[in-house]
Scaffold this motif. Structure first.
Motif, mmCIF file in Angstrom:
data_model
loop_
_atom_site.group_PDB
_atom_site.id
_atom_site.type_symbol
_atom_site.label_atom_id
_atom_site.label_comp_id
_atom_site.label_asym_id
_atom_site.label_seq_id
_atom_site.Cartn_x
_atom_site.Cartn_y
_atom_site.Cartn_z
ATOM 1 N N UNK A 58 -1.584 -10.282 -11.829
ATOM 2 C CA UNK A 58 -0.558 -10.713 -10.901
ATOM 3 C C UNK A 58 0.203 -9.478 -10.396
ATOM 4 N N UNK A 59 1.087 -9.665 -9.440
ATOM 5 C CA UNK A 59 1.745 -8.549 -8.748
ATOM 6 C C UNK A 59 2.364 -7.514 -9.693
ATOM 7 N N UNK A 60 3.132 -7.914 -10.715
ATOM 8 C CA UNK A 60 3.697 -6.876 -11.593
ATOM 9 C C UNK A 60 2.618 -6.030 -12.295
ATOM 10 N N UNK A 61 1.537 -6.659 -12.700
ATOM 11 C CA UNK A 61 0.443 -5.916 -13.336
ATOM 12 C C UNK A 61 -0.220 -4.981 -12.336
ATOM 13 N N UNK A 62 -0.401 -5.443 -11.102
ATOM 14 C CA UNK A 62 -1.004 -4.591 -10.075
ATOM 15 C C UNK A 62 -0.129 -3.378 -9.770
ATOM 16 N N UNK A 63 1.174 -3.580 -9.749
ATOM 17 C CA UNK A 63 2.103 -2.475 -9.519
ATOM 18 C C UNK A 63 2.002 -1.453 -10.657
ATOM 19 N N UNK A 64 1.951 -1.945 -11.887
ATOM 20 C CA UNK A 64 1.805 -1.060 -13.051
ATOM 21 C C UNK A 64 0.490 -0.295 -12.989
ATOM 22 N N UNK A 65 -0.596 -0.969 -12.597
ATOM 23 C CA UNK A 65 -1.905 -0.312 -12.516
ATOM 24 C C UNK A 65 -1.950 0.727 -11.397
ATOM 25 N N UNK A 66 -1.236 0.484 -10.308
ATOM 26 C CA UNK A 66 -1.172 1.475 -9.224
ATOM 27 C C UNK A 66 -0.528 2.758 -9.730
ATOM 28 N N UNK A 67 0.560 2.621 -10.484
ATOM 29 C CA UNK A 67 1.234 3.800 -11.038
ATOM 30 C C UNK A 67 0.329 4.517 -12.035
ATOM 31 N N UNK A 68 -0.374 3.756 -12.865
ATOM 32 C CA UNK A 68 -1.291 4.355 -13.835
ATOM 33 C C UNK A 68 -2.423 5.093 -13.135
ATOM 34 N N UNK A 69 -2.919 4.543 -12.030
ATOM 35 C CA UNK A 69 -3.985 5.209 -11.283
ATOM 36 C C UNK A 69 -3.494 6.558 -10.742
ATOM 37 N N UNK A 70 -2.251 6.618 -10.305
ATOM 38 C CA UNK A 70 -1.693 7.890 -9.838
ATOM 39 C C UNK A 70 -1.664 8.916 -10.976
ATOM 40 N N UNK A 71 -1.217 8.488 -12.146
ATOM 41 C CA UNK A 71 -1.130 9.383 -13.306
ATOM 42 C C UNK A 71 -2.521 9.830 -13.746
ATOM 43 N N UNK A 72 -3.447 8.878 -13.859
ATOM 44 C CA UNK A 72 -4.800 9.209 -14.318
ATOM 45 C C UNK A 72 -5.526 10.079 -13.299
ATOM 46 N N UNK A 73 -5.362 9.804 -12.029
ATOM 47 C CA UNK A 73 -6.011 10.615 -11.005
ATOM 48 C C UNK A 73 -5.557 12.062 -11.070
ATOM 49 N N UNK A 74 -4.246 12.264 -11.265
ATOM 50 C CA UNK A 74 -3.720 13.627 -11.386
ATOM 51 C C UNK A 74 -4.261 14.300 -12.645
ATOM 52 N N UNK A 87 -5.429 4.085 -6.188
ATOM 53 C CA UNK A 87 -4.188 3.371 -6.486
ATOM 54 C C UNK A 87 -3.886 2.281 -5.467
ATOM 55 N N UNK A 88 -4.336 2.464 -4.229
ATOM 56 C CA UNK A 88 -3.967 1.555 -3.138
ATOM 57 C C UNK A 88 -4.422 0.126 -3.370
ATOM 58 N N UNK A 89 -5.623 -0.056 -3.935
ATOM 59 C CA UNK A 89 -6.079 -1.444 -4.117
ATOM 60 C C UNK A 89 -5.137 -2.211 -5.037
ATOM 61 N N UNK A 90 -4.489 -1.523 -5.962
ATOM 62 C CA UNK A 90 -3.535 -2.187 -6.852
ATOM 63 C C UNK A 90 -2.175 -2.301 -6.183
ATOM 64 N N UNK A 91 -1.741 -1.231 -5.514
ATOM 65 C CA UNK A 91 -0.414 -1.209 -4.894
ATOM 66 C C UNK A 91 -0.278 -2.245 -3.786
ATOM 67 N N UNK A 92 -1.344 -2.468 -3.031
ATOM 68 C CA UNK A 92 -1.259 -3.395 -1.898
ATOM 69 C C UNK A 92 -1.724 -4.801 -2.247
ATOM 70 N N UNK A 93 -2.242 -5.001 -3.447
ATOM 71 C CA UNK A 93 -2.734 -6.319 -3.840
ATOM 72 C C UNK A 93 -1.620 -7.239 -4.297
ATOM 73 N N UNK A 94 -1.871 -8.536 -4.194
ATOM 74 C CA UNK A 94 -0.923 -9.545 -4.662
ATOM 75 C C UNK A 94 -1.483 -10.369 -5.815
#
Length: 192
Positions: A58-74, A87-94
């Motif tokens: 759900x949206x809160x989990x997708x937001x958390x995963x977007x942030x994690x993708x940013x950290x892991x990618x770096x 990260x975008x697929x999680x950040x823009x998903x609902x």
């Protein structure tokens, strides 16, 4: 001549995934999503192993995963464009469903057949969403294949991996038809 389900055949001949970034609100509610998951779980499953499971994001989990993708990618030293795309697929998903392949020991069912079944579940869920009138898209991307991301973000165990992430939502706009395979060019007929 067998009985034909023309509506189902017409759907399969015209089905088209919807770009994830065009999927908006509303999203299927819990009852609607459970129906789609039930349809997806009717996929071919040699040996009745159920070598897959679902994680509803759900949206809160997708937001958390977007942030994690940013950290892991770096941490992986990826290019910023690749990080942002992951990260975008999680950040823009609902709403999305991670279909997780769960390899199960079996003397009769090889691991590759379990992988095929998990892929079939992804397609079945995608098609169930489309058939129910929702926009749907099957994505993966580098985060889905990064062990630290899937273990930390989704809680996957060592014998599990992401088969696909199915995004669902209201279709914002119908995409144009795209070129399809030339069936004659990819088909061999053998009569002996």
């Amino acid at each position: 001549m067998p009985d034909k389900n023309q509506a189902a055949l017409d759907f399969l001949l015209t089905r088209r995934s919807r770009p994830q970034k065009t999927l908006g609100l509303p999203v299927p509610d819990r009852a609607e999503l459970e129906l789609l998951l039930t349809a997806a779980a009717r996929t071919p499953d040699h040996g009745k192993l159920e070598p897959w499971r679902f994680i509803v994001l759900e949206k809160p989990a997708l937001t958390r995963l977007a942030a994690l993708a940013q950290v892991r990618g770096a941490a992986l030293g990826l290019e910023i464009e690749q990080i942002n795309k992951g990260a975008a697929q999680f950040a823009t998903g609902n709403l999305a469903v991670a279909v997780v392949e769960v390899q199960k020991p079996s003397p009769k069912v090889p691991a590759i057949e379990q992988t095929y079944s998990a892929g079939a579940v992804c397609l079945a869920l995608l098609n169930a969403g489309l058939a129910a009138g929702w926009g749907a898209n099957w994505l993966s991307g580098w985060p889905s294949h990064d062990r630290e991301f899937v273990q930390g973000g989704l809680g996957l165990q060592a014998h599990e991996r992401v088969a696909g992430i199915i995004h669902l939502g209201r279709e914002g706009s119908a995409p144009p038809e795209r070129p399809r395979p030339d069936v004659d060019a990819i088909t061999t007929w053998m009569d002996a």
